[in-house]
Design a protein around this motif. Structure first.
Motif, PDB file in Angstrom:
ATOM      1  N   LEU A  51       0.822  -1.211   0.000  1.00 27.94           N
ATOM      2  CA  LEU A  51       0.000   0.000   0.000  1.00 27.94           C
ATOM      3  C   LEU A  51       0.855   1.260   0.000  1.00 27.94           C
ATOM      4  CD1 LEU A  51      -2.953   1.064   0.218  1.00 27.94           C
ATOM      5  CD2 LEU A  51      -2.631   1.074   2.696  1.00 27.94           C
ATOM      6  N   SER A  52       1.972   1.209   0.687  1.00 28.27           N
ATOM      7  CA  SER A  52       2.821   2.400   0.804  1.00 28.27           C
ATOM      8  C   SER A  52       3.467   2.790  -0.520  1.00 28.27           C
ATOM      9  CB  SER A  52       3.911   2.165   1.856  1.00 28.27           C
ATOM     10  OG  SER A  52       4.820   1.162   1.429  1.00 28.27           O
ATOM     11  N   THR A  53       3.433   1.887  -1.509  1.00 22.88           N
ATOM     12  CA  THR A  53       3.988   2.239  -2.825  1.00 22.88           C
ATOM     13  C   THR A  53       3.051   3.144  -3.611  1.00 22.88           C
ATOM     14  OG1 THR A  53       3.015   0.321  -3.951  1.00 22.88           O
ATOM     15  CG2 THR A  53       5.173   0.018  -2.922  1.00 22.88           C
ATOM     16  N   CYS A 356      -0.615   5.045 -17.233  1.00 24.07           N
ATOM     17  CA  CYS A 356      -0.859   4.970 -15.788  1.00 24.07           C
ATOM     18  C   CYS A 356       0.452   4.644 -15.079  1.00 24.07           C
ATOM     19  CB  CYS A 356      -1.906   3.907 -15.477  1.00 24.07           C
ATOM     20  SG  CYS A 356      -2.223   3.667 -13.711  1.00 24.07           S
ATOM     21  N   GLY A 357       0.729   5.321 -13.981  1.00 24.07           N
ATOM     22  CA  GLY A 357       2.000   5.149 -13.282  1.00 24.07           C
ATOM     23  C   GLY A 357       1.994   4.118 -12.188  1.00 24.07           C
ATOM     24  N   CYS A 358       0.887   3.373 -12.011  1.00 23.28           N
ATOM     25  CA  CYS A 358       0.856   2.393 -10.919  1.00 23.28           C
ATOM     26  C   CYS A 358       1.757   1.200 -11.247  1.00 23.28           C
ATOM     27  CB  CYS A 358      -0.579   1.932 -10.653  1.00 23.28           C
ATOM     28  SG  CYS A 358      -1.205   0.693 -11.819  1.00 23.28           S
ATOM     29  N   TYR A 359       2.123   0.433 -10.232  1.00 25.34           N
ATOM     30  CA  TYR A 359       3.021  -0.710 -10.405  1.00 25.34           C
ATOM     31  C   TYR A 359       2.461  -1.711 -11.411  1.00 25.34           C
ATOM     32  CZ  TYR A 359       5.533  -5.019  -9.397  1.00 25.34           C
ATOM     33  OH  TYR A 359       6.260  -6.160  -9.523  1.00 25.34           O
ATOM     34  N   CYS A 360       1.167  -1.958 -11.335  1.00 31.12           N
ATOM     35  CA  CYS A 360       0.555  -2.938 -12.230  1.00 31.12           C
ATOM     36  C   CYS A 360       0.701  -2.522 -13.690  1.00 31.12           C
ATOM     37  CB  CYS A 360      -0.922  -3.111 -11.874  1.00 31.12           C
ATOM     38  SG  CYS A 360      -1.817  -4.266 -12.932  1.00 31.12           S
ATOM     39  N   HIS A 387      -3.963  -1.136  -9.032  1.00 30.37           N
ATOM     40  CA  HIS A 387      -4.381  -0.233 -10.107  1.00 30.37           C
ATOM     41  C   HIS A 387      -5.687   0.476  -9.785  1.00 30.37           C
ATOM     42  CE1 HIS A 387      -5.466   1.412 -13.978  1.00 30.37           C
ATOM     43  NE2 HIS A 387      -6.640   0.803 -13.845  1.00 30.37           N
ATOM     44  N   ASN A 388      -6.682  -0.284  -9.337  1.00 28.04           N
ATOM     45  CA  ASN A 388      -7.996   0.318  -9.110  1.00 28.04           C
ATOM     46  C   ASN A 388      -7.955   1.384  -8.024  1.00 28.04           C
ATOM     47  OD1 ASN A 388      -9.207  -1.232 -11.101  1.00 28.04           O
ATOM     48  ND2 ASN A 388      -9.786  -2.871  -9.690  1.00 28.04           N
TER      49      ASN A 388
END
Length: 423
Positions: A51-53, A356-360, A387-388
């Motif tokens: 979550l902290s990412t 999108c910059g999220c890890y996924c 992502h969501n």
């Protein structure tokens, strides 16, 4: 807790910052905004490290008595509150009555009690037990006990009136205990506005609740699937006119982007952040477009997702989706997401959302998510939830930018899948 509004546009929503949050009063939350949805203090599918990412997470974490009530004895023995018990640091705890992501059985409310449903079944709460739980949980703010079982279709006027009277009586009792409790010193109380779908009862509930010494208001009984959006907007607009401008309004049970936009225009400040979890549980990914910046990279948000044939976002704002009086609305796929279990994605090597910059999205493709889902791998839920959650909270950031820049109409057209008109 103090709400400082920087802008209030007629029919366009309220922009500001909720300051003085937490035991130290050092945290704040931008509005319009949403809370961080958790189950027993943990975001579903995600560890605290994962979550902290994620960046720009809200400073307020929502927990619910429906999950916690059966652990009352353990918390009382622990003595230091649920935040420390669950390892939640540097966050504000808001304690609600029910989990908005879980349907709650009805028909178990009396003049003296309400019921919550944990893993072990029904737990009946009197005001005394409810307040004992709050003392054990030690939240930063909590929703007062209320009778919210009037959202069902065809609830009688008599039953709705009774729910308003009961909720006001519960609030008075909660405040009386609260004011005498050293354990709850510095903790804020939110009053609950009930009234079903009856305008006069909604207004009465709002007026009476506003007379009490509460720090904010929960608008209950307006959940997705319980009424048409037009009626919800009418009721919210009538209620917010009766509430003080300097106190926040939290809408319960509403999270779909189109409904969020309509509710913000009606005067709502805060929302429960359960929608990304519901989408994840369906094996779906949020892909709706909220980019109104000419430079998506600088804006920190993703550009529009490319849609496959048959993926049509035009329906996102249709009245077909608004006002489906459907108790199973929580489980139905919306037009803001794509179903990655569909075979069309087994050879789709694009990210969920381009840019999108999220890890996924930075590390995986739609085809890989499809594979994880059809093979029932636990990693599917982790990646989808990353992502969501990121996408949904970025939407709220875009919403605040649109209010600040007076471009809310453009944002609405983007979210609802409409093209900008040219003169």
């Amino acid at each position: 807790m103090k709400l400082e509004l920087s802008r209030v546009a007629l029919g366009k929503g309220r922009l500001g910052v909720l300051k003085g949050l937490g035991k130290t009063g050092q945290l704040s939350l931008e509005v319009p905004g949403c809370l961080l949805h958790t189950h027993l203090g943990t975001v579903p599918h995600l560890t605290q490290d994962t979550l902290s990412t994620l960046s720009t997470l809200p400073s307020v974490t929502q927990i619910t008595l429906s999950n916690i009530a059966e652990h009352q004895e353990v918390l009382e023995e622990f003595k230091d509150g649920f935040g420390k018990f669950a390892g939640l640091h540097d966050t504000v705890l808001y304690c609600a009555l029910h989990d908005p992501a879980t349907p709650c059985p009805t028909g178990h409310t009396t003049n003296k009690t309400v019921s919550v449903w944990g893993s072990g079944g029904r737990i009946e709460l009197t005001v005394a037990k409810f307040m004992a739980l709050q003392k054990a949980v030690k939240p930063d703010w909590y929703q007062s006990m209320a009778d919210g079982e009037t959202w069902q279709i065809n609830t009688s006027h008599k039953r709705v009136r009774k729910s308003v009277d009961r909720s006001l009586a519960h609030l008075d009792e909660c405040l009386l205990v609260h004011q005498k409790s050293q354990e709850l010193e510095g903790v804020e109380v939110f009053g609950v506005v009930e009234g079903g779908d009856i305008l006069e009862e909604r207004v009465r509930s709002a007026k009476e609740t506003a007379k009490r010494p509460v720090s904010g208001f929960c608008l209950d009984g307006l959940q997705t699937g319980s009424m048409a959006q037009a009626l919800r907007t009418q009721l919210i607009s009538a209620v917010t006119k009766e509430l003080p401008e300097d106190k926040p309004r939290l809408l319960q049970g509403v999270g779909r982007p189109d409904e969020v936009l309509a509710s913000v225009e009606a005067g709502v400040d805060l929302f429960e952040g359960f929608f990304p979890f519901q989408v994840t549980e369906r094996g779906c990914a949020l892909i709706f477009n909220f980019n109104i910046s000419s430079n998506p990279e600088l804006a920190g948000r993703a550009p529009p997702a490319e849609l496959e044939p048959g993926e049509d976002q035009e329906t996102a704002g249709d009245s077909q989706h608004n006002g489906d009086l459907n108790p199973d609305a929580e489980t139905q796929m919306t037009s803001f997401e794509i179903n990655l279990k569909d075979k069309r994605y087994q050879g789709d090597f694009r990210p969920l959302v381009e840019g999108c910059g999220c890890y996924c999205c930075r590390n995986h493709q739609r085809a890989y998510l499809h594979h994880l889902l059809v093979t029932n791998e636990l990693l599917a839920g982790v990646l989808l939830m990353i992502h969501n959650t990121a996408h949904y909270h970025a939407f709220f950031s875009a919403l605040r930018d649109a209010l600040a820049e007076d471009t809310l109409d453009l944002l609405k057209r983007r979210v609802l899948g409409q093209t900008e008109r040219k003169d």
